[in-house]
Design an enzyme around this catalytic site. Structure first.
Site, PDB file in Angstrom:
ATOM      1  N   ALA A 122       0.805  -1.217   0.000  1.00  0.00           N
ATOM      2  CA  ALA A 122       0.000   0.000   0.000  1.00  0.00           C
ATOM      3  C   ALA A 122       0.840   1.270   0.000  1.00  0.00           C
ATOM      4  O   ALA A 122       0.416   2.305   0.502  1.00  0.00           O
ATOM      5  CB  ALA A 122      -0.922  -0.016   1.216  1.00  0.00           C
ATOM      6  N   HIS A 206      -0.008   7.561   3.802  1.00  0.00           N
ATOM      7  CA  HIS A 206       1.344   7.231   4.260  1.00  0.00           C
ATOM      8  C   HIS A 206       2.320   8.282   3.740  1.00  0.00           C
ATOM      9  O   HIS A 206       2.426   8.483   2.534  1.00  0.00           O
ATOM     10  CB  HIS A 206       1.771   5.855   3.733  1.00  0.00           C
ATOM     11  CG  HIS A 206       0.835   4.758   4.116  1.00  0.00           C
ATOM     12  ND1 HIS A 206       0.703   4.298   5.402  1.00  0.00           N
ATOM     13  CD2 HIS A 206      -0.030   4.035   3.376  1.00  0.00           C
ATOM     14  CE1 HIS A 206      -0.193   3.341   5.447  1.00  0.00           C
ATOM     15  NE2 HIS A 206      -0.672   3.164   4.233  1.00  0.00           N
TER      16      HIS A 206
END
Ligand SMILES: NC(=O)c1ccc[n+]([C@@H]2O[C@H](COP(=O)([O-])OP(=O)(O)OC[C@H]3O[C@@H](n4cnc5c(N)ncnc54)[C@H](O)[C@@H]3O)[C@@H](O)[C@H]2O)c1
Length: 255
Positions: A122, A206
């Protein structure tokens, strides 16, 4: 290439949808989950899709198994797969931060001619970070920001749930720390991690910052979440699909 799946949840669902449309580039046929209904649901989408009662039953029929289950499955099931000389894609990368387990799996794989693939998952930028790790990396940090529901809590205010090293975070957030684990393995060093529950975001975000001999790199990934499991980002499943496709490609782009 014949492929089986261990763990028939959100990631397996996206991979199977691609296979059902003939877009996977490999022959996905075998499904195993401790929840039989989940395995049956995915197998029914594939011509000749087969549900197996035990993972062992698929090992003489496949070249590769995709683990999309849990860190516990990596500990308990992956050694058996590798002992059969079958390659693995491991999605529960957090489990590989346990150095003892990682070395054990690497040894079994080496002795039996199998390979272990940990997809970029991810997060973006893993190819550049791997290249950067050829030189010295001075610092690597990750700030993960998720909607509280994705972290299994409820709060109206931003809340820092963890600040520290990736190796410690993995024990507290085993299902949410795969990105930190992938980053640590790609860097070849411990990564500083901050995990924030943020009611203002609707994506799994992130932010990565790496400094080293190569220079400096900052990336931000804002991930769409899987409808079946909001902890999991769609990009993680896409990374596994791209990795599967690349195993059959002649031209490899990126590290
Ligand atoms: N690498 C990454 O960037 C990344 C991103 C998201 C999720 N993940 C990890 O991938 C894994 C799968 O994610 P998901 O969202 O598809 O999970 P999910 O919860 O939607 O599905 C997991 C499935 O695996 C099954 N399962 C769990 N343990 C098992 C075992 N020991 N034996 C047999 N079946 C078992 C469950 O019954 C469930 O059906 C998780 O460990 C998750 O943390 C990795």
């Amino acid at each position: 290439m014949k492929v089986g799946i261990l763990g028939c949840g959100a990631i397996a669902n996206i991979i199977t949808n691609f296979a059902a449309e003939g877009k996977l580039g490999v022959d996905l046929k075998f499904f195993y989950d401790r929840d039989m209904e989940r395995a049956e649901n995915l197998a029914s989408q594939i011509d000749d899709g087969t549900v197996l009662l035990n993972i062992e039953d698929m090992l003489d029929k496949v070249d590769l198994v995709i683990e999309a289950a849990s860190p516990q499955a990596v500990r308990e099931v992956v050694p058996t797969v590798l002992e059969s000389g079958v390659d693995m894609i491991v999605m529960s990368v957090g489990a590989l931060l346990d150095g003892e387990l990682r070395q054990k799996l690497e040894k079994i794989a080496e002795e039996n001619g199998a390979r272990i693939y940990a997809p970029s998952g991810a997060i973006v930028g893993i190819d550049g970070i791997k290249a950067a790790s050829i030189g010295r990396i001075e610092s690597a940090s990750l700030v993960t920001r998720k909607p509280p529901r994705s972290l299994g809590i409820s709060t109206d205010e931003e809340k820092v749930l963890y600040e520290g090293k990736a190796g410690d975070a993995v024990r507290k957030f085993p299902m949410n720390i795969n990105v930190a684990a992938t980053l640590s393995l790609a860097c070849g060093r411990e990564v500083d991690v901050k995990i924030i529950a943020d009611p203002k975001v609707d994506r799994n975000m992130h932010e990565v910052h790496v400094v080293g001999e190569f220079g400096e790199m900052k990336t931000i990934t804002k991930n769409m979440r899987c409808s079946m499991n909001p902890k999991t980002s769609v990009l993680a499943a896409y990374a596994a699909i791209k990795l599967l496709k690349s195993l059959n490609e002649t031209l490899h782009v990126g590290t």
